[in-house]
Design an enzyme around this catalytic site. Structure first.
Site, PDB file in Angstrom:
ATOM      1  N   HIS A  76      -6.225 -67.776 -11.605  1.00  0.00           N
ATOM      2  CA  HIS A  76      -5.607 -66.530 -11.162  1.00  0.00           C
ATOM      3  C   HIS A  76      -6.590 -65.361 -11.262  1.00  0.00           C
ATOM      4  O   HIS A  76      -6.697 -64.536 -10.350  1.00  0.00           O
ATOM      5  CB  HIS A  76      -4.335 -66.248 -11.962  1.00  0.00           C
ATOM      6  CG  HIS A  76      -3.191 -67.111 -11.566  1.00  0.00           C
ATOM      7  ND1 HIS A  76      -3.109 -68.452 -11.899  1.00  0.00           N
ATOM      8  CD2 HIS A  76      -2.082 -66.840 -10.852  1.00  0.00           C
ATOM      9  CE1 HIS A  76      -1.998 -68.959 -11.400  1.00  0.00           C
ATOM     10  NE2 HIS A  76      -1.352 -68.003 -10.762  1.00  0.00           N
TER      11      HIS A  76
ATOM     12  N   LYS B 189       6.642 -73.828 -16.227  1.00  0.00           N
ATOM     13  CA  LYS B 189       7.736 -73.909 -17.195  1.00  0.00           C
ATOM     14  C   LYS B 189       7.871 -72.572 -17.903  1.00  0.00           C
ATOM     15  O   LYS B 189       6.912 -71.833 -18.041  1.00  0.00           O
ATOM     16  CB  LYS B 189       7.524 -75.045 -18.194  1.00  0.00           C
ATOM     17  CG  LYS B 189       6.442 -74.811 -19.207  1.00  0.00           C
ATOM     18  CD  LYS B 189       6.381 -75.942 -20.227  1.00  0.00           C
ATOM     19  CE  LYS B 189       5.282 -75.634 -21.242  1.00  0.00           C
ATOM     20  NZ  LYS B 189       5.158 -76.670 -22.231  1.00  0.00           N
TER      21      LYS B 189
END
Length: 183
Positions: free
Chosen positions: A39, A111
């Site tokens: 990212h 998650k």
């Protein structure tokens, strides 16, 4: 009423808007793994005006999976994924909206949820894959298509994976920002 979506990537923003919190999704097509350093590098490339590797075109209408795989290299220089459970997505909160917009990606898998992402502005959805089920991921991967940014290390590299009926994935945040975590 829970719906089941068998999605072939890439998908359109209109398709994303039809998927609701609580639905189940099975993905087929190309997905890309992406953790913290992935990212940060996407944003760095954008800031510097650098061109993304050609593989990144597979992310348009596609999916980023917050996962650091255990990878095995074969004698011919190919790769296979041994295990690939989700990593906690909250670490990507500061980057995810911009990364999804820059890469035209509208599905994120991980998650734990993501509270700071503006899903309705992308538009995108967040899917949960069960923690502890990483070894099962290899059953859905038909091919490791490519890897980019291996200099970040195997877990942080961008692995482009061809998957077939990857799931079940639970829609925990939809493109209207409805969230199972808020319930």
């Amino acid at each position: 009423m829970t719906q089941i979506h068998n999605l072939n990537l890439p998908i359109s923003p209109q398709q994303i808007k039809e998927i609701k919190t609580g639905d189940l999704v099975y993905l087929s097509g190309i997905i890309c793994t992406g953790r913290d350093h992935f990212h940060k590098r996407v944003l760095e490339y954008h800031k510097l005006g650098k061109k993304f590797p050609a593989s990144f075109s597979d992310l348009k209408g596609g999916a980023i999976y917050h996962m650091g795989p255990i990878v095995k290299e074969d004698e011919n220089g190919g790769y296979s994924i041994i295990s690939g459970g989700p990593t906690t997505s909250a670490r990507m909160n500061p980057f995810q909206t911009d990364v999804c917009r820059l890469l035209s990606c509208n599905i994120v898998i991980g998650k734990g949820g993501m509270t700071d992402v503006k899903w309705s502005k992308i538009p995108a959805i967040y899917l949960q894959y069960p923690g502890g089920a990483g070894a099962l991921v290899s059953k859905f991967i038909t091919k490791v298509k490519s890897v980019e940014w291996l200099d970040l290390g195997s877990p942080e590299a961008a692995w482009f994976l061809e998957v077939s009926k990857f799931g079940p994935l639970v829609v925990t945040i939809d493109s209207n920002e409805n969230s199972l975590y808020d319930r």
